[in-house]
Design a protein around this motif. Structure first.
Motif, PDB file in Angstrom:
ATOM      1  N   LYS A   1       9.126 -20.426 -33.271  1.00  0.00           N
ATOM      2  CA  LYS A   1       9.450 -21.396 -34.305  1.00  0.00           C
ATOM      3  C   LYS A   1       8.386 -22.475 -34.359  1.00  0.00           C
ATOM      4  CE  LYS A   1      14.464 -20.768 -33.993  1.00  0.00           C
ATOM      5  NZ  LYS A   1      15.759 -21.447 -33.752  1.00  0.00           N
TER       6      LYS A   1
ATOM      7  N   PRO B   1       3.755 -19.312 -44.489  1.00  0.00           N
ATOM      8  CA  PRO B   1       4.375 -18.163 -43.864  1.00  0.00           C
ATOM      9  C   PRO B   1       4.629 -17.075 -44.890  1.00  0.00           C
ATOM     10  CG  PRO B   1       5.464 -20.170 -43.201  1.00  0.00           C
ATOM     11  CD  PRO B   1       4.565 -20.525 -44.326  1.00  0.00           C
ATOM     12  N   SER B   2       4.506 -15.846 -44.445  1.00  0.00           N
ATOM     13  CA  SER B   2       4.780 -14.734 -45.331  1.00  0.00           C
ATOM     14  C   SER B   2       6.283 -14.588 -45.475  1.00  0.00           C
ATOM     15  CB  SER B   2       4.177 -13.434 -44.767  1.00  0.00           C
ATOM     16  OG  SER B   2       4.715 -13.173 -43.493  1.00  0.00           O
TER      17      SER B   2
ATOM     18  N   GLU C   1       5.634 -15.188 -36.425  1.00  0.00           N
ATOM     19  CA  GLU C   1       6.623 -15.551 -37.451  1.00  0.00           C
ATOM     20  C   GLU C   1       8.042 -15.180 -37.017  1.00  0.00           C
ATOM     21  OE1 GLU C   1       5.151 -13.475 -40.823  1.00  0.00           O
ATOM     22  OE2 GLU C   1       3.762 -15.066 -41.410  1.00  0.00           O
ATOM     23  N   LYS C   2       8.145 -14.108 -36.229  1.00  0.00           N
ATOM     24  CA  LYS C   2       9.460 -13.633 -35.837  1.00  0.00           C
ATOM     25  C   LYS C   2       9.982 -14.323 -34.582  1.00  0.00           C
ATOM     26  CE  LYS C   2      11.977  -9.339 -34.823  1.00  0.00           C
ATOM     27  NZ  LYS C   2      11.883  -7.869 -34.692  1.00  0.00           N
TER      28      LYS C   2
ATOM     29  N   ARG D   1       0.303 -12.132 -36.136  1.00  0.00           N
ATOM     30  CA  ARG D   1       0.947 -13.059 -37.072  1.00  0.00           C
ATOM     31  C   ARG D   1       2.424 -12.716 -37.240  1.00  0.00           C
ATOM     32  NH1 ARG D   1      -0.842 -16.574 -40.932  1.00  0.00           N
ATOM     33  NH2 ARG D   1       0.652 -17.052 -42.562  1.00  0.00           N
TER      34      ARG D   1
ATOM     35  N   LEU E   1       0.257 -21.067 -36.712  1.00  0.00           N
ATOM     36  CA  LEU E   1       0.500 -20.911 -38.132  1.00  0.00           C
ATOM     37  C   LEU E   1       0.479 -22.243 -38.862  1.00  0.00           C
ATOM     38  CD1 LEU E   1       3.377 -18.264 -38.001  1.00  0.00           C
ATOM     39  CD2 LEU E   1       0.927 -17.881 -38.369  1.00  0.00           C
TER      40      LEU E   1
END
Length: 231
Positions: A219, A229-230, A215-216, A211, A224
């Motif tokens: 895009k 998003p965290s 996220e990093k 995950r 997700l």
């Protein structure tokens, strides 16, 4: 792929010493499997068959006295073989005699690269072990109990089975279908045991690392979608 397995019986060991063919046996393989198409001829060698040779193959002077000469069956033999590879046990021996007979009637010889030698194959696969045709039949549990004498066609039939085993044997699930298979009225069915799907749980740490990577690096990741998003 078409191949020809064959064997010869002779009056002796060397054509250069005047020895001749007395029998040729051969069978056709398609994709390494016998088709049932064979070639078999006894041949008048135009000379006496020594008693030592008769003790090996059982062929007497009387047996071949009225048989055709090699010249009489040469064209039929050449047509049967065609351009297929030729398989023999101790192929150098058979090649020597076949090419000598062809040369004596003005026919071109076979090139050495046409021949596949099952003796060489067996020596490479079983170094140090007996590799006669009888020994290989015992190794592969091929029934040769009816082999009282060396006979060209019988030895060819045994050699075809040995050749198949030397190449790895019949593959599991291999089945030969009849003539009607092409029209769809016969099918090959192979039973396979059922195995239920096995769940594979992904550890929490690996899920968290995956995950974080998405996220990093990705895009608007589909993985997700719908998640928050965290930070």
């Amino acid at each position: 792929m078409r191949e020809i397995v064959f064997d010869t019986e002779t009056t002796g060991f060397e054509p250069s010493e005047g020895h001749r063919l007395v029998e040729i046996g051969a069978l056709e393989l398609i994709n390494h499997m016998p088709t049932g198409v064979t070639f078999h001829k006894y041949i008048n060698p135009e000379r006496e068959i020594p008693a030592d040779a008769t003790r090996v193959h059982g062929i007497t002077n009387e047996r071949v006295a009225d048989c055709p000469l090699f010249a009489d069956i040469a064209d039929e033999w050449l047509e049967f073989v065609g351009d297929a590879p030729m398989i023999a046990h101790n192929a150098a021996f058979d090649m020597r005699f076949i090419n000598a007979e062809l040369g004596w009637i003005g026919k071109p010889p076979y090139a050495p690269e046409r021949f596949i030698d099952t003796l060489a194959m067996a020596r490479k696969k079983f170094p140090g072990s007996p590799v006669s045709l009888d020994a290989l039949c015992r190794r592969f549990s091929i029934d040769n109990s009816h082999r009282e004498f060396h006979g060209a066609l019988l030895d060819t039939e045994l050699l075809a089975e040995v050749y198949l085993e030397l190449r790895g044997g019949r593959q599991p699930g291999l089945a030969l279908v009849g003539k009607g298979a092409a029209s769809g009225d016969e099918r090959v069915h192979i039973d396979r045991p059922y195995r239920a799907p096995r769940p594979h749980a992904v550890p929490d740490a690996e899920q968290a690392a995956h995950r974080a990577f998405l996220e990093k690096k990705v895009k608007k990741s589909l993985w997700l979608a719908g998640d928050t998003p965290s930070a």
